[in-house]
Structure formats: structure tokens, C-alpha cells
Design a protein around this motif. Sequence first.
Motif, PDB file in Angstrom:
ATOM      1  N   LYS A   1       0.872  -1.170   0.000  1.00 19.91           N
ATOM      2  CA  LYS A   1       0.000   0.000   0.000  1.00 19.91           C
ATOM      3  C   LYS A   1       0.918   1.232   0.000  1.00 19.91           C
ATOM      4  N   TRP A   2       1.418   1.554  -1.173  1.00 15.41           N
ATOM      5  CA  TRP A   2       2.505   2.512  -1.299  1.00 15.41           C
ATOM      6  C   TRP A   2       2.139   3.910  -0.806  1.00 15.41           C
ATOM      7  N   LYS A   3       0.955   4.375  -1.144  1.00 13.95           N
ATOM      8  CA  LYS A   3       0.549   5.720  -0.736  1.00 13.95           C
ATOM      9  C   LYS A   3       0.402   5.810   0.776  1.00 13.95           C
ATOM     10  N   ASP A   4      -0.194   4.773   1.381  1.00 13.63           N
ATOM     11  CA  ASP A   4      -0.351   4.771   2.839  1.00 13.63           C
ATOM     12  C   ASP A   4       1.017   4.730   3.519  1.00 13.63           C
ATOM     13  N   ALA A   5       1.937   3.969   2.949  1.00 13.05           N
ATOM     14  CA  ALA A   5       3.287   3.902   3.508  1.00 13.05           C
ATOM     15  C   ALA A   5       3.955   5.270   3.448  1.00 13.05           C
ATOM     16  N   LYS A   6       3.856   5.923   2.295  1.00  8.78           N
ATOM     17  CA  LYS A   6       4.458   7.252   2.145  1.00  8.78           C
ATOM     18  C   LYS A   6       3.860   8.239   3.152  1.00  8.78           C
ATOM     19  N   ASN A   7       2.557   8.168   3.344  1.00  7.63           N
ATOM     20  CA  ASN A   7       1.896   9.072   4.283  1.00  7.63           C
ATOM     21  C   ASN A   7       2.395   8.859   5.712  1.00  7.63           C
ATOM     22  N   ALA A   8       2.607   7.590   6.077  1.00 13.35           N
ATOM     23  CA  ALA A   8       3.114   7.290   7.421  1.00 13.35           C
ATOM     24  C   ALA A   8       4.520   7.856   7.591  1.00 13.35           C
ATOM     25  N   PHE A   9       5.352   7.682   6.573  1.00 19.64           N
ATOM     26  CA  PHE A   9       6.702   8.232   6.635  1.00 19.64           C
ATOM     27  C   PHE A   9       6.677   9.759   6.655  1.00 19.64           C
TER      28      PHE A   9
END
Length: 264
Positions: A197-205
Motif C-alpha cells: 500500500k505505497w501511498k499509505d506507507a508514504k503518508n506514514a513516513f
Amino acid sequence: MTTFKRIICGSTLALLITTSVALGADNQQSAEATAVANTAIAQLAGLQTKAARKTLQSKKAKYGSTPEFKTAWALLEAIEATESGKNSAAASGKAVSQMAKGNTTNFVASYWEAELLYLQSKNKEALSTWQATAARAGKAVKADPTDATAQFYLGAALVRQKKYEPALKALRLAVRGGFDEAMVNQQIGFIYLFQQKWKDAKNAFDVGLSVNPRYAPMYYWRGMTWDKLGRKDNMLLDLDQYVKLAPNGPEAGKARAVLKSAGG
């Protein structure tokens, strides 16, 4: 009441009060030592080794005898030895390993022992140690659900076991309890990375870096998510920042290779 009985009762009460005060002082010192250790470990996790040494050195006289401090200090020395190239991960992690084995409630040492094993490519041993971490931290959470440190290490250990839903629950409770937000959001980012879930991962970072913009590893991992999202320009920016902040970091070689191939 006879004089003798009054003396006995008075002595008992005094003993109870003295014991209560002593236990309260012990609990306060443990809480303070945990806070210092957590700060230093967050700096170590963010590859800010010099800052971690400064944090621990300044508090060593006061908390150096506590188990919480000793664990953080052993981890500091393990990472320093590995970064300097003077020692292998196996040798430098010996003290951390001994603490994990010598105290079956020490989930902090257990977690970082697993991380050091993973760096040695001992994946099976690392996984079994993370399983032990989850069991230890789980007992602590059961005894006290407000223990933010235990919630974090429970969540982080569950991430490594690919048990994402309970991991996410524990991590969210950890950050609500005041645990380091950058560390928590890196773990949440890992959950989404593993789930692609690339977008969710980026948002967490993004959240983690907004709290601590010097937390080097998240630049590397956010760079990987940018690549998956088709934004190689942003990936290169993040990898460059990672190398600047952590030139001796575990992913520095990979980051430099990518930058070099892109002409950076």
C-alpha cells in the motif's frame, strides 16, 4: 491497647510507610530511566548515534545502574562498534543478547537482539527472537495496557511476524501513550510497505519525518515508496538526504548505488 501492642502497631505502620515511600522512589527512578533510555534508543533507531551517546552520557551517573539504562547503553556500544568497523554485528551485539537472555521480561533487549541477528542474515533466529519479544511485551501490556513502551515493542515485533492488524493496534496505542512518534510511524510505514500500500506507507513516513526531520532511515524507506509511486525524482531526493544524514547507515551503499546510476 497495651503499650506493647501500641509499639508493635506503630512499628508496623512506620515500616509500611517507609516501604511504600521506597517503592514509590524506585518506581519513579524506573520511569525516569525508561524515558532516558527511550530517548536514546529513538536516536539510535534514527541513526543519530552521537546524539544518543550524549543523551546517555549525561544521565549515566544518575541512572547507570538501572536495567533500562544498561540496555540502552549496550545497544549504543553495539551500534558504535558496528559503525566503526572495529567489530562484527555478532560480537558487538553480545551484551544486548546477554541482557535479553538474562532477563525474560526485557522485551527491549529482546527486540534489538533480533534486529542485530537480522543484520547478520540470521533470519530464522531473528524471527524466533521477535516472537519471544512479542510474548514478553504482550505480558507487560496485559499487566498494564497504558505501558506505551511495551505497546510499541509488541507492535514492532508483530510487524516482523506479518501480523499487521494487531501490530497496528498496538502501535497506535503506543503513540497515544506518548511513545516516540517517529519510531511508531516508521513501523506503521513498514506495515503498509509489506502490504504494498505505497501511498499509505508514504503518508506514514511523511508523518514521522514531520515530527523528526533528522530521522534518517525514513528517508530511505520513503524513497522506496516514491519509486513504487512512479516519482523517481522524489526518490532520489530522499536517498540523497539519507546518505547525508547517515553516511555509514546500513542502506547507505544501496542508496549511493542508486544515486550513482542516476548520475547523482
